[in-house]
Design a protein around this motif. Structure first.
Motif, PDB file in Angstrom:
ATOM      1  N   LEU A  13       9.691  -5.365  -1.296  1.00 28.17           N
ATOM      2  CA  LEU A  13      10.691  -5.414  -0.229  1.00 28.17           C
ATOM      3  C   LEU A  13      10.005  -5.452   1.133  1.00 28.17           C
ATOM      4  O   LEU A  13      10.379  -6.228   2.013  1.00 28.17           O
ATOM      5  CB  LEU A  13      11.622  -4.205  -0.334  1.00 28.17           C
ATOM      6  N   GLN A  14       8.983  -4.595   1.307  1.00 31.52           N
ATOM      7  CA  GLN A  14       8.275  -4.566   2.593  1.00 31.52           C
ATOM      8  C   GLN A  14       7.581  -5.887   2.889  1.00 31.52           C
ATOM      9  O   GLN A  14       7.509  -6.312   4.043  1.00 31.52           O
ATOM     10  CB  GLN A  14       7.249  -3.438   2.594  1.00 31.52           C
ATOM     11  N   SER A  15       7.039  -6.512   1.856  1.00 33.30           N
ATOM     12  CA  SER A  15       6.288  -7.754   2.083  1.00 33.30           C
ATOM     13  C   SER A  15       7.205  -8.938   2.375  1.00 33.30           C
ATOM     14  O   SER A  15       6.788  -9.900   3.024  1.00 33.30           O
ATOM     15  CB  SER A  15       5.417  -8.062   0.860  1.00 33.30           C
ATOM     16  N   LEU A  16       8.445  -8.889   1.921  1.00 37.37           N
ATOM     17  CA  LEU A  16       9.355 -10.015   2.078  1.00 37.37           C
ATOM     18  C   LEU A  16      10.288  -9.890   3.272  1.00 37.37           C
ATOM     19  O   LEU A  16      10.745 -10.899   3.815  1.00 37.37           O
ATOM     20  CB  LEU A  16      10.209 -10.180   0.815  1.00 37.37           C
ATOM     21  N   VAL A  17      10.597  -8.646   3.685  1.00 39.08           N
ATOM     22  CA  VAL A  17      11.625  -8.418   4.699  1.00 39.08           C
ATOM     23  C   VAL A  17      10.996  -7.863   5.970  1.00 39.08           C
ATOM     24  O   VAL A  17      10.234  -6.899   5.910  1.00 39.08           O
ATOM     25  CB  VAL A  17      12.696  -7.424   4.166  1.00 39.08           C
ATOM     26  N   PRO A  18      11.299  -8.430   7.133  1.00 41.40           N
ATOM     27  CA  PRO A  18      10.776  -7.901   8.397  1.00 41.40           C
ATOM     28  C   PRO A  18      11.232  -6.454   8.613  1.00 41.40           C
ATOM     29  O   PRO A  18      12.292  -6.048   8.126  1.00 41.40           O
ATOM     30  CB  PRO A  18      11.386  -8.832   9.455  1.00 41.40           C
ATOM     31  N   GLU A  19      10.428  -5.703   9.358  1.00 45.66           N
ATOM     32  CA  GLU A  19      10.698  -4.276   9.553  1.00 45.66           C
ATOM     33  C   GLU A  19      12.088  -4.015  10.120  1.00 45.66           C
ATOM     34  O   GLU A  19      12.777  -3.088   9.697  1.00 45.66           O
ATOM     35  CB  GLU A  19       9.646  -3.689  10.496  1.00 45.66           C
ATOM     36  N   THR A  20      12.526  -4.835  11.065  1.00 45.05           N
ATOM     37  CA  THR A  20      13.820  -4.601  11.706  1.00 45.05           C
ATOM     38  C   THR A  20      14.998  -4.821  10.763  1.00 45.05           C
ATOM     39  O   THR A  20      16.109  -4.371  11.057  1.00 45.05           O
ATOM     40  CB  THR A  20      13.977  -5.535  12.922  1.00 45.05           C
ATOM     41  N   GLU A  21      14.767  -5.504   9.637  1.00 41.69           N
ATOM     42  CA  GLU A  21      15.858  -5.807   8.714  1.00 41.69           C
ATOM     43  C   GLU A  21      15.801  -4.972   7.428  1.00 41.69           C
ATOM     44  O   GLU A  21      16.668  -5.118   6.564  1.00 41.69           O
ATOM     45  CB  GLU A  21      15.815  -7.295   8.334  1.00 41.69           C
ATOM     46  N   ARG A  22      14.793  -4.107   7.295  1.00 39.06           N
ATOM     47  CA  ARG A  22      14.598  -3.412   6.023  1.00 39.06           C
ATOM     48  C   ARG A  22      15.711  -2.421   5.712  1.00 39.06           C
ATOM     49  O   ARG A  22      16.119  -2.275   4.559  1.00 39.06           O
ATOM     50  CB  ARG A  22      13.247  -2.692   6.031  1.00 39.06           C
ATOM     51  N   MET A  23      16.204  -1.709   6.730  1.00 39.74           N
ATOM     52  CA  MET A  23      17.252  -0.732   6.475  1.00 39.74           C
ATOM     53  C   MET A  23      18.502  -1.408   5.926  1.00 39.74           C
ATOM     54  O   MET A  23      19.059  -1.001   4.907  1.00 39.74           O
ATOM     55  CB  MET A  23      17.580   0.039   7.754  1.00 39.74           C
ATOM     56  N   GLY A  24      18.949  -2.481   6.592  1.00 43.36           N
ATOM     57  CA  GLY A  24      20.140  -3.193   6.128  1.00 43.36           C
ATOM     58  C   GLY A  24      19.936  -3.812   4.754  1.00 43.36           C
ATOM     59  O   GLY A  24      20.825  -3.746   3.899  1.00 43.36           O
ATOM     60  N   PHE A  25      18.761  -4.400   4.544  1.00 41.79           N
ATOM     61  CA  PHE A  25      18.489  -5.014   3.248  1.00 41.79           C
ATOM     62  C   PHE A  25      18.459  -3.956   2.153  1.00 41.79           C
ATOM     63  O   PHE A  25      18.964  -4.177   1.041  1.00 41.79           O
ATOM     64  CB  PHE A  25      17.157  -5.768   3.287  1.00 41.79           C
ATOM     65  N   ASN A  26      17.881  -2.788   2.454  1.00 43.20           N
ATOM     66  CA  ASN A  26      17.828  -1.724   1.453  1.00 43.20           C
ATOM     67  C   ASN A  26      19.222  -1.215   1.120  1.00 43.20           C
ATOM     68  O   ASN A  26      19.496  -0.839  -0.023  1.00 43.20           O
ATOM     69  CB  ASN A  26      16.957  -0.571   1.967  1.00 43.20           C
ATOM     70  N   MET A  27      20.118  -1.181   2.110  1.00 39.09           N
ATOM     71  CA  MET A  27      21.500  -0.794   1.850  1.00 39.09           C
ATOM     72  C   MET A  27      22.160  -1.768   0.882  1.00 39.09           C
ATOM     73  O   MET A  27      22.844  -1.370  -0.069  1.00 39.09           O
ATOM     74  CB  MET A  27      22.292  -0.743   3.167  1.00 39.09           C
ATOM     75  N   ARG A  28      21.947  -3.064   1.125  1.00 37.86           N
ATOM     76  CA  ARG A  28      22.521  -4.072   0.226  1.00 37.86           C
ATOM     77  C   ARG A  28      21.887  -3.992  -1.158  1.00 37.86           C
ATOM     78  O   ARG A  28      22.578  -4.147  -2.177  1.00 37.86           O
ATOM     79  CB  ARG A  28      22.344  -5.472   0.831  1.00 37.86           C
ATOM     80  N   LEU A  29      20.585  -3.748  -1.191  1.00 38.07           N
ATOM     81  CA  LEU A  29      19.902  -3.594  -2.470  1.00 38.07           C
ATOM     82  C   LEU A  29      20.450  -2.389  -3.238  1.00 38.07           C
ATOM     83  O   LEU A  29      20.638  -2.443  -4.458  1.00 38.07           O
ATOM     84  CB  LEU A  29      18.398  -3.427  -2.231  1.00 38.07           C
ATOM     85  N   SER A  30      20.720  -1.295  -2.512  1.00 42.19           N
ATOM     86  CA  SER A  30      21.285  -0.099  -3.143  1.00 42.19           C
ATOM     87  C   SER A  30      22.677  -0.368  -3.697  1.00 42.19           C
ATOM     88  O   SER A  30      23.063   0.169  -4.740  1.00 42.19           O
ATOM     89  CB  SER A  30      21.347   1.053  -2.128  1.00 42.19           C
ATOM     90  N   PHE A  31      23.442  -1.225  -2.993  1.00 39.72           N
ATOM     91  CA  PHE A  31      24.775  -1.593  -3.476  1.00 39.72           C
ATOM     92  C   PHE A  31      24.676  -2.289  -4.833  1.00 39.72           C
ATOM     93  O   PHE A  31      25.383  -1.943  -5.784  1.00 39.72           O
ATOM     94  CB  PHE A  31      25.454  -2.510  -2.455  1.00 39.72           C
ATOM     95  N   PHE A  32      23.771  -3.270  -4.931  1.00 32.92           N
ATOM     96  CA  PHE A  32      23.622  -3.987  -6.195  1.00 32.92           C
ATOM     97  C   PHE A  32      23.002  -3.095  -7.267  1.00 32.92           C
ATOM     98  O   PHE A  32      23.315  -3.229  -8.448  1.00 32.92           O
ATOM     99  CB  PHE A  32      22.782  -5.243  -5.983  1.00 32.92           C
TER     100      PHE A  32
END
Length: 310
Positions: free
Chosen positions: A39-58
């Motif tokens: 996740l860290q390698s693919l997603v920029p730092e500023t977007e990690r929180m939102g992406f992790n929220m979506r990942l947690s949803f799935f």
């Protein structure tokens, strides 16, 4: 390893069952660190929180769907066939993971002890990262306490049985998924990043409020709220950890965090044994207050460390 358990002699099936549980937990810990690194390698730092929220949803949706499908498969096909079937499903995912990790390079010159020592040294020198790691452990503690005490709470405080227990778990899961879906919106995720400790404190407070419920309908409402808060606190804590930790060390930090979570979980699972005469409602209150105090002290300590650095 689970597939042949039912057809093996008892002397073999029990140790294999225990070994499969150990390997499953170990594999899950490795997977958590690996997925965080991806996740860290693919997603920029500023977007990690939102992406992790979506990942947690799935992830939450996968758990709900997987549990239901597994139960249906066991009922229709039997445990042995279901175990083989889901092992094949897991293996089929490997090529997908391989496509994400094809460019990764393993760290050289590290063994288990040196990697653990490096992670611990990093955390001791980075108070914000250490705080984020501890927060993840506390967030999982809320979930562990809730799941552990709920069956007894349903029987002794709500006067219900398995149907009421199932209703509570289902509503909490649905409410948690709804909360994660909203939290996945970028603007909301940015606010969540600044309120991780607050959400954790609210999740701990939900244990205290739930302990006073005696009416089933009120309990369903409160448990749904608790489900929203603990899902949000866990996702926010994990997302914050991914934001503050050096990407080169995330796997080792995640492993330490998993160890910390297990250390917190061990005494939690012993609570009914250590305090056999204590009601579940009283344990909810005690654990909720303890986590609230820990979260407050952690937030105070992190603030002082940040001020000292500035």
């Amino acid at each position: 390893m689970l597939a042949p358990v039912q057809i093996l002699p008892d002397a073999l099936s029990r140790p294999i069952l225990l070994l499969s549980a150990v390997l499953g937990a170990f594999g899950y810990a490795l997977l958590a660190g690996a997925m965080s690194g991806i996740l860290q390698s693919l997603v920029p730092e500023t977007e990690r929180m939102g992406f992790n929220m979506r990942l947690s949803f799935f992830n939450q949706g996968g758990l709900a769907l997987g549990t239901g499908v597994a139960g249906y498969a066991i009922n229709r096909l039997g445990s042995t066939t279901a175990a083989v079937l889901f092992a094949c499903v897991a293996v089929s995912v490997l090529p997908l993971l391989g496509s994400l990790t094809g460019n990764g390079r393993p760290a050289k010159g590290l063994n288990l002890l040196s990697a653990s020592r490096e992670a611990l040294t990093y955390l001791l020198n980075e108070p914000e990262s250490l705080s984020a790691s501890v927060t993840v452990g506390l967030a999982f503690a809320v979930i562990q306490i809730t799941n552990l005490l709920l069956p007894g709470f349903v029987v002794h405080s709500l006067g219900g049985g398995s149907h009421r227990f199932g209703t509570l778990e289902m509503t909490a899961a649905v409410a948690g998924m709804a909360a994660l879906a909203v939290a996945g919106i970028p603007a909301v995720a940015r606010r969540m990043a600044r309120a991780t400790t607050t959400v954790l404190a609210a999740a701990a407070g939900s244990l205290i409020v739930l302990s006073f419920a005696t009416d089933p309908l009120v309990a369903i409402v409160l448990y749904s709220l608790a489900g929203m808060l603990w899902n949000l606190s866990r996702a926010a804590a994990n997302g914050h950890l991914l934001t503050v930790v050096d990407s080169k060390l995330i796997g080792r930090i995640q492993a330490f965090t998993t160890l910390l979570t297990g250390g917190v979980g061990a005494p939690i699972f012993l609570l009914p044994t250590l305090l056999p005469n204590t009601a579940e409602a009283e344990l909810y209150i005690a654990c909720g207050v303890t986590i609230l105090l820990a979260a407050a002290l952690l937030d105070l300590w992190t603030g002082r460390c940040r001020s000292a650095r500035n």
